[in-house]
Each structure stands twice: as structure tokens, then as C-alpha cells.
Motif scaffolding. Structure first.
Motif, PDB file in Angstrom:
ATOM      1  N   MET A 113       0.828  -1.190   0.000  1.00 34.25           N
ATOM      2  CA  MET A 113       0.000   0.000   0.000  1.00 34.25           C
ATOM      3  C   MET A 113       0.868   1.249   0.000  1.00 34.25           C
ATOM      4  SD  MET A 113      -3.026  -0.858   2.692  1.00 34.25           S
ATOM      5  CE  MET A 113      -3.769   0.752   2.399  1.00 34.25           C
ATOM      6  N   GLN A 114       0.293   2.329  -0.556  1.00 37.86           N
ATOM      7  CA  GLN A 114       0.973   3.604  -0.488  1.00 37.86           C
ATOM      8  C   GLN A 114       0.799   4.186   0.915  1.00 37.86           C
ATOM      9  OE1 GLN A 114       1.035   6.234  -4.051  1.00 37.86           O
ATOM     10  NE2 GLN A 114      -0.872   5.185  -4.582  1.00 37.86           N
ATOM     11  N   SER A 115       1.808   4.909   1.351  1.00 39.58           N
ATOM     12  CA  SER A 115       1.696   5.581   2.647  1.00 39.58           C
ATOM     13  C   SER A 115       0.993   6.919   2.456  1.00 39.58           C
ATOM     14  CB  SER A 115       3.092   5.786   3.255  1.00 39.58           C
ATOM     15  OG  SER A 115       3.899   6.553   2.365  1.00 39.58           O
ATOM     16  N   ALA A 116       0.282   7.351   3.471  1.00 38.61           N
ATOM     17  CA  ALA A 116      -0.477   8.598   3.393  1.00 38.61           C
ATOM     18  C   ALA A 116      -0.202   9.440   4.630  1.00 38.61           C
ATOM     19  CB  ALA A 116      -1.966   8.295   3.271  1.00 38.61           C
ATOM     20  N   ASP A 117      -0.436  10.754   4.493  1.00 41.23           N
ATOM     21  CA  ASP A 117      -0.225  11.648   5.634  1.00 41.23           C
ATOM     22  C   ASP A 117      -1.365  11.506   6.637  1.00 41.23           C
ATOM     23  OD1 ASP A 117      -2.359  12.998   4.540  1.00 41.23           O
ATOM     24  OD2 ASP A 117      -1.166  14.656   3.756  1.00 41.23           O
ATOM     25  N   SER A 118      -1.216  12.145   7.771  1.00 37.94           N
ATOM     26  CA  SER A 118      -2.185  11.986   8.863  1.00 37.94           C
ATOM     27  C   SER A 118      -3.558  12.529   8.490  1.00 37.94           C
ATOM     28  CB  SER A 118      -1.666  12.688  10.117  1.00 37.94           C
ATOM     29  OG  SER A 118      -1.414  14.064   9.850  1.00 37.94           O
TER      30      SER A 118
END
Length: 798
Positions: free
Chosen positions: A1-6
Motif C-alpha cells: 500500500m501507499q503511505s499517506a499523511d495523517s
């Protein structure tokens, strides 16, 4: 999965159902003009749906509806006949970057590629655009070298993984630093050897000559300087390391050359602490000269030597110890090289000047002081570069030799920093090859063929980065998900299917076994005329080669005491018999091109030279190499007699396609075993899973499906297809195709008694002998009744 910001994670956790996006065409932001968009990506393969996660290539497609702006309609601005000032933004081949997100968070990569087509409907205000991902970068004709070395030694020279890496490199998708000077340009530097060692000794520049025993090495991504390395795991008797060598693509001359030899090593991986690169020179007669650079990380020494097999020519050594402490204490990735200047001549010989370069794991680079061999110790008489040799006991990657440099490279030039970006990732090397198969079609076509043959997956992700995964990734069922989707919150629709065609418990993989095939010389191609090589000029010739013939290296330069049995030529200053041969004056470069072998001879002297033998005839001879026989067809079989799978589903056979990429029985057996383990029971496919939009999901992710309202299931599944569409208002719909990571156990058939596949035979109503005898006690009675055979058989008197 791609990482995402908070912020994105918070929006997803709160159930945000509207999407944001940014879209760029040709680098220009057209987000406000996008009326709708759709991205689709999935594995493409001809296997049943439940098997498709195990092999195939993936190409994503983006569809856009673009409106006009500034009072001008979209067809007016972007149709095929629009003015280039505006229309080029939507031309086929134009770059496309599409990013999406939810809530107030940042956008995530969703698509990167190029426009494929555009369609403008007059009278409307929309233009339909279709784009394909980075697979479009791999549409050039596929080309792979076909060296004879593997058949000569009876050992693997490459692997299917190396071939994928090479096809990617041709398209600019790199896993390690590129060759410094791949293209031939007269008077400019030229890459002579560039061996990535990414699962093979083959190289498009140069040709492998000596291959180590496969028992003594392995290919490993663990600890590799960039992507994959040659790692020794055993030493031949009396050797300090395993040895591999290559012929250069051009046999440059000494004197007359400046060379940069280099490689990357990891001194924390392997079975020793030494590495050496030799430049072997072909002198007059049987004499051989060698210029070497050797590193010993235990001793902390850098040693250059200039030696000869001719006892009349003394050898010499130069040593540097300026970085001994760092070599002894810093464990990790080192980049080392040597700038060897043998351009000038003194009394018809070169006095090599050597400057070592080393970059340590901490990034520090040392450049040694220039040191020059003397006429009394280490001179190199006229010769041609014949071979580049590597002897290593450590993990090694990226052996490269470059000629034609005019000066010592700077620290930045040596590191190649800023000249390339790593945009591809491989998996462990599989399918060893003794000969590289002939290929056709585009680079992407060839990669797809290799993926199919090796049960691997090839995909270009949302950021334009290529990922190659072999079958071992899918053969081991994961135990933890990347994401959990529930019917209570995330899933809007779910369809689960299971099919008998996905069950395979008798698996066969054919192989073309090259184990007994060796290389043999073909019909010699001899030149028909004596040719002139202009002073300080070049001569180019081409000779027809058959498709079944393998690549050959540059011809050797004969002298009056040696006539090479292989490809060779001889030059002299006059076109006449008995003229003395000239050595060390002509660079020889060879390449294969459109069914021919192209030979280029470059005269490094100010005197005309002629391709003439001692008798006055033409001297150029090319010896083709071909296999001495056809490979033997074999079959790797995986089958467990009487298994539960066979008991419940019957024997279900799967025959893999005959492929040139499977070249030994061991590889075929491994593939067959992987097929059976993966497909012994039919694995459910979850089709048309409509989910709450999540921009982080990628192909190959593992999701947990928790359905408490319909099918009542809790299972892990691989993502094998993604379709996402949105309108200008921000409404978005995402549909996943999933393949379960495992079957739902062994059937129990509790309380069931399955019917037999066929009814028992009907009772035999034919008359018995006793009944016939009772009906017709005598022959006369039988003749009087005159019955038919049917009457007698059925026991009914006439």
C-alpha cells in the motif's frame, strides 16, 4: 500500500466519500478542466481468473474527459487539428500525471504515463483522452544478446531475471547505475564491458568468456550495492575468489588507450575480503600482459600490478595505503575503480599510469596519487585489450570498463550521482539459462512472455516504477493484511465465485533441457578482398549471420608467430605477401545488427594499414558459433496420488506451455511444484467488490475481507484488479478484484453421499441356456418353431 499523511488517514477513518485530484498534461495543471476520470489496472494473463495473480503483466489505463477553458471549447483547444500552441498538451505521447486523495490530505500517486489517443466531438465541450502507464516506455523492439559462453562451458550464463533487467535498462528503467558510454560515437568514450551481475554474467556490451561453477556462487539481493549481486559461497581449489571474465566489445590498443575499470562490492557479504579486476592484453606471440587493481579489506591495501607471461618483460607493483583504516573498519558498500592511462608510448611500449578511486560506505571518496610504472618494472609492449577478469570473494555488482576518457573523472562523475534514478525493482533470480532465447515483439511483450513462462508478475505502479515478482511471492500465503475491509462500513457489494477450472492437482511443466548441448564452430566467414584501413581512420564491414548462430566477440589480431583458430585478422603496412605484421595498432569492434555481424576496425596510427595475411591474401575471418544439437524435451511433474484434492475434485491436469525460458529439468520441476501447491484446491475469487474509496490500495496488496451481512466470511485476499472512477463533483467509486490467498480448506461433505458419476448396468434379461433348452428340448422343436435370434436371446418362444 501507499503511505499517506495523517490528514488523509483521518479522512479515511471518518468515512470520507468524496475524492480530490490533480491532473497534469505535459506538466501543465488541468485539474479544473477534468469533468470525469477513471483508472483501471489489473494483471493480464490467459490463465483462469482464480490463477491470474500468479503470472502476467499489468498495464494501467487512465480515461479523462477534458472541458475547454477561457471561453474556448475543448475540441477547439485540444483536437487533432487544433493549433499546436494548445493542442500539443493533449497529443498522443504527451506526459500524464494523475494524483488523487480524500478529505483535506495530500494527494497520492494514481497514474503516471503517456496519452494514447484523443477524441474530440464537434459541437460539444469535451475531449476524450486515453492514457497508458509506463508500459508505453517499453514499446521499442526487444533485443537481447545471445552469447555462446553458456554452451561452451555447459554452465548458466544468465537467468530470466537478468533478461527482464536488461529489457528494462534499454527503456531507461534502471535498477543500478547505467553504462557510462553505451553508444558508439567516433572519438568519444565507449563502454567496453558493463556486467550488472543482476542474475547473470551476460552483458549487452562485451561478452562473457569464463564462467564460474554454479556450485561456488549465488545471486542475492540481500546486501547488494544496488539491486542484485554475485555472492561467492565456495572457492575453487587454490583460488582466492571466484572468477568470471568478459571479452570487451572493442579490442582497444595499448599504447593508445585510457581506461576506467570499476565495480561495486559489499565487504560485509561473502566469504572473504578481496577483489581484483584484471585487464588482460594480447601481445605478440603467446605473451600476455596484465594490468590489475586488487583490494584487500583485511589488510587495508590497494595494489596495482603490471605483469607479463613473457619472462623477458619485468613486472612491477604499486601500492596505496592512504585509506587503510577505513578499509579495515567500514563494513558495507564500496565503489572502487582505477583510471589506467596507457595512451602514450616510449620505445614502442606503454608505461601504465594508475590512479585508484574509492568511495566508502559513509560516502567519503579517496583519489590516490598518480603512480607510473617504469621501463625497468612493469612496461606493456604493443598489444590489444583481450579480456576483463573479475576475481572476488565478496558480493560484487556493476563491473564496468570504459575507454576513451580524456582525464581522470571527478568525484561526481565517478559516482554517477544525479545521472540516473532507480525506477525498477527485481525479485530473486529464477530460471537459469545456458543460452538466451530468441525474442520478438516489443520489450513489454518480451517481459510479458517471461512473466507467463516463470509464473511471475510484471507491473508498473502508480509512480511509474516497475516491480517484478516471481512465483515465490504468491506461493507463500501471507498471514497479515495491509488493510481490512468490512461489510458493515467499507464494502457496498461483494460477489464470491469458485470454479473447478482453478483446481490443478496434476501439474506438468515442459522444459527444453540444454544440459548436453555444447557450442561448435560453424562455417567460417572469410573476407574476399584485402582492405585498406585509412591512417587515423576506420573501416566498417558486415557479414551475413544466420539466426541460429550465436554472438561472437571481436576478432583477435594475429601476428607473424600466431594464427588464431577463432575469429581473427592481421594487418600490415603494405598490401603484399611477406610484409611484417603490425600489432597494437587497430581497435576492433563488433556488433550484431539485422542478421549481420558488423566489424569496425580503427587505425590508431598515421600509416595506412591493410588486412593482409602472410601469403598476401585477405586476413579477416569470422568464425560463427552455434549449438551442436537440439535441446532434449523433458517434463517436470508434480502430482500426489490419492490426495484429498483428487478424491474430491478428480484428477485436474494443467500443462504449462513449452517455453524456451525453461532450460533444465530442475527449473521445470520447481515450477510444476509451485503450480500444484498454489492450485491444488480451487481458490475463491471475489469479483466486483465495491468498496469505500481508498487511494492507498495497490495491486498485490493483501486485504482482509470481513463480511458479516452476506457471505459470512473472514479471509485474506490479494488485490489483482482495481477500477476507480470519479466525476467532477467529487463522487468516486472503487471496485476491486480479489483472489483469495488460500482455499477454504478440504471439503468435508458432511452428511452427504455423492451420487456415482454413472448408473450401474441394467439387469441382464437375456435367456439362460437352461431356459432355451427347456423351450426347445430338441433340434426338431427348434426347427419347427423357426425362431429369430432375438426370440431365442430374449427367451420368448415364437
Amino acid at each position: 500500500m501507499q503511505s499517506a499523511d495523517s490528514a488523509t488517514q483521518a479522512a479515511l477513518a471518518s468515512g470520507e466519500r468524496t475524492a480530490t485530484h490533480t491532473t497534469r498534461l505535459g506538466g501543465k495543471d488541468v485539474t479544473a478542466q477534468v469533468e470525469s476520470w477513471q483508472v483501471e489496472r489489473s494483471y493480464a494473463t490467459d490463465l483462469p481468473a482464480a490463477m491470474r495473480a500468479f503470472s502476467g503483466s499489468s498495464a494501467a489505463q487512465l480515461q479523462l474527459q477534458l472541458a475547454g477553458t477561457g471561453g474556448d471549447s475543448a475540441p477547439e483547444l485540444y483536437s487533432a487539428w487544433a493549433d499546436h500552441a494548445t493542442g500539443d498538451l493533449a497529443r498522443p505521447g504527451q506526459s500524464v500525471v494523475h494524483e488523487t486523495g480524500v478529505g483535506g490530505g495530500s494527494t497520492l500517486a494514481a497514474f503516471r504515463g503517456t496519452l494514447r489517443n484523443r477524441s474530440a466531438a464537434s459541437g460539444s465541450d469535451t475531449v476524450q483522452l486515453t492514457a497508458l502507464d509506463g508500459a508505453e516506455r517499453l514499446r521499442a523492439p526487444a533485443e537481447l544478446p545471445r552469447p555462446y559462453t553458456g554452451l561452451y562451458w555447459g554452465r548458466p550464463l544468465a537467468s530470466a531475471t537478468w533478461c527482464v533487467d536488461e529489457l528494462l535498462r534499454q527503456a531507461g528503467l534502471l535498477t543500478s547505475p547505467p553504462p557510462r558510454a553505451p553508444q558508439f560515437v567516433a572519438g568519444q568514450p565507449l563502454t567496453l564491458v558493463h556486467a550488472t551481475l543482476h542474475g547473470g554474467f551476460a552483458t549487452p556490451y562485451g561478452m562473457p568468456e569464463d564462467l564460474p561453477d554454479p556450485r561456488h556462487y549465488t545471486w542475492s539481493r540481500t546486501g547488494a550495492p544496488h539491486e542484485m549481486a554475485l555472492v561467492p559461497r565456495g572457492l575453487p581449489g587454490g583460488e582466492t575468489g571466484i572468477t568470471a571474465s568478459w571479452f570487451p566489445r572493442s579490442r582497444v590498443t595499448v599504447p593508445g588507450s585510457r581506461l576506467l575499470a570499476e565495480a561495486w562490492v559489499n565487504n560485509a557479504v561473502g566469504i572473504g575480503s578481496t577483489v581484483r579486476i584484471d585487464l588482460e592484453l594480447n601481445r605478440t606471440g603467446a605473451a600476455i600482459g596484465t594490468i590489475s587493481l586488487a583490494l584487500d579489506f583485511t589488510q587495508g591495501t590497494v595494489l596495482a600490478t603490471s605483469l607479463s607471461s613473457d619472462p623477458q618483460v619485468p613486472g612491477g607493483a604499486l601500492q596505496w595505503g592512504f585509506n587503510a583504516t577505513a578499509m579495515q573498519t567500514q563494513r558495507g558498500i564500496w565503489h572502487f575503480g582505477a583510471y589506467v592511462d596507457v595512451y602514450a608510448s616510449t620505445n614502442n611500449q606503454a608505461l601504465p599510469s594508475v590512479i585508484p578511486l574509492l568511495t566508502a560506505p559513509d560516502g567519503s571518496t579517496w583519489v590516490g596519487e598518480p603512480a607510473v610504472f617504469t621501463a625497468a618494472s612493469g612496461p606493456q609492449p604493443v598489444a590489444e585489450l583481450r579480456k576483463v577478469r573479475l576475481v572476488t570473494s565478496m558480493a560484487t555488482e556493476g563491473v564496468q570498463v570504459t575507454s576513451g576518457l580524456t582525464a581522470l573523472p571527478t568525484v561526481a562523475e565517478f559516482s554517477q550521482a544525479g545521472t540516473w534514478i532507480k525506477t525498477a525493482e527485481l525479485d530473486e533470480a529464477i530460471l537459469p539459462l545456458r543460452t538466451i532465447p530468441k525474442i520478438s515483439g516489443s520489450q513489454w511483450d518480451a517481459i510479458g512472455q517471461i512473466a507467463k513462462a516463470s509464473m511471475s508478475t510484471a507491473e508498473i505502479d502508480e509512480r511509474g516504477r516497475f516491480r517484478w515478482r516471481n512465483f515465490t511471492r504468491f506461493a507463500t500465503a501471507p498471514t497479515a493484511p495491509d488493510l481490512t475491509l468490512t461489510s458493515v462500513r467499507n464494502i457496498a457489494a461483494l460477489t464470491v465465485t469458485e470454479e473447478i477450472d482453478a483446481c490443478r492437482n496434476f501439474c506438468v511443466q515442459p522444459a527444453k533441457d540444454w544440459g548436453a548441448v555444447r557450442a561448435t564452430a560453424g562455417d567460417i566467414v572469410s573476407d574476399t578482398v584485402v582492405r585498406e584501413i585509412p591512417a587515423n581512420g576506420s573501416l566498417t564491414m558486415s557479414y551475413v549471420f544466420g539466426e541460429e548462430e550465436l554472438d561472437v566477440g571481436p576478432p583477435d589480431t594475429d601476428d607473424d608467430s600466431v594464427v588464431t583458430t577463432g575469429s581473427s585478422f592481421r594487418v600490415a603496412t603494405q598490401n603484399a605477401a611477406g610484409t611484417k605484421a603490425v600489432k597494437g595498432a587497430v581497435d576492433a569492434l563488433v556488433r550484431r545488427e539485422d542478421g549481420t555481424i558488423v566489424l569496425r576496425l580503427t587505425n590508431r596510427t598515421a600509416t595506412k594499414l591493410y588486412t593482409v595475411d602472410q601469403s598476401g591474401g585477405p586476413s579477416i575471418r569470422i568464425v560463427p558459433i552455434r549449438p551442436d544439437r537440439d535441446p532434449v524435451e523433458r517434463q517436470g511433474v508434480s502430482y500426489v496420488p490419492g490426495s484429498d484434492s483428487e478424491r474430491f475434485y478428480g484428477r485436474q491436469e494443467f500443462y504449462g506451455e513449452q517455453s524456451e525460458w525453461v532450460q533444465d529439468l530442475g527449473a521445470a520441476q520447481q515450477l510444476a511444484q509451485a503450480m500444484r501447491v498454489a492450485w491444488e484446491y480451487p481458490v475463491p475469487v471475489l469479483e466486483d467488490v465495491q468498496v469505500l474509496y481508498d487511494p492507498r490500495i495497490q495491486l498485490g496488496d493483501v486485504v482482509r475481507i470481513l463480511d458479516t451481512t452476506g457471505a459470512t466470511l473472514d479471509t485474506l485476499a490479494w488485490v489483482v484488479g482495481i477500477s476507480t472512477s470519479a466525476s467532477a463533483g467529487g463522487g468516486v467509486q472503487q471496485t476491486l478484484s480479489l483472489r483469495g490467498v488460500r482455499a477454504n480448506g478440504v471439503p468435508a461433505d458432511a452428511g452427504l453421499t455423492p451420487d456415482a458419476p454413472a448408473l450401474s448396468p441394467a439387469p441382464d434379461t437375456s435367456a439362460t441356456y437352461a431356459a432355451v433348452a427347456a423351450a426347445y428340448p430338441t433340434l426338431a422343436a427348434l426347427l419347427t418353431a423357426n425362431p429369430t435370434w432375438g426370440d431365442v436371446k430374449d427367451g420368448a418362444p415364437a
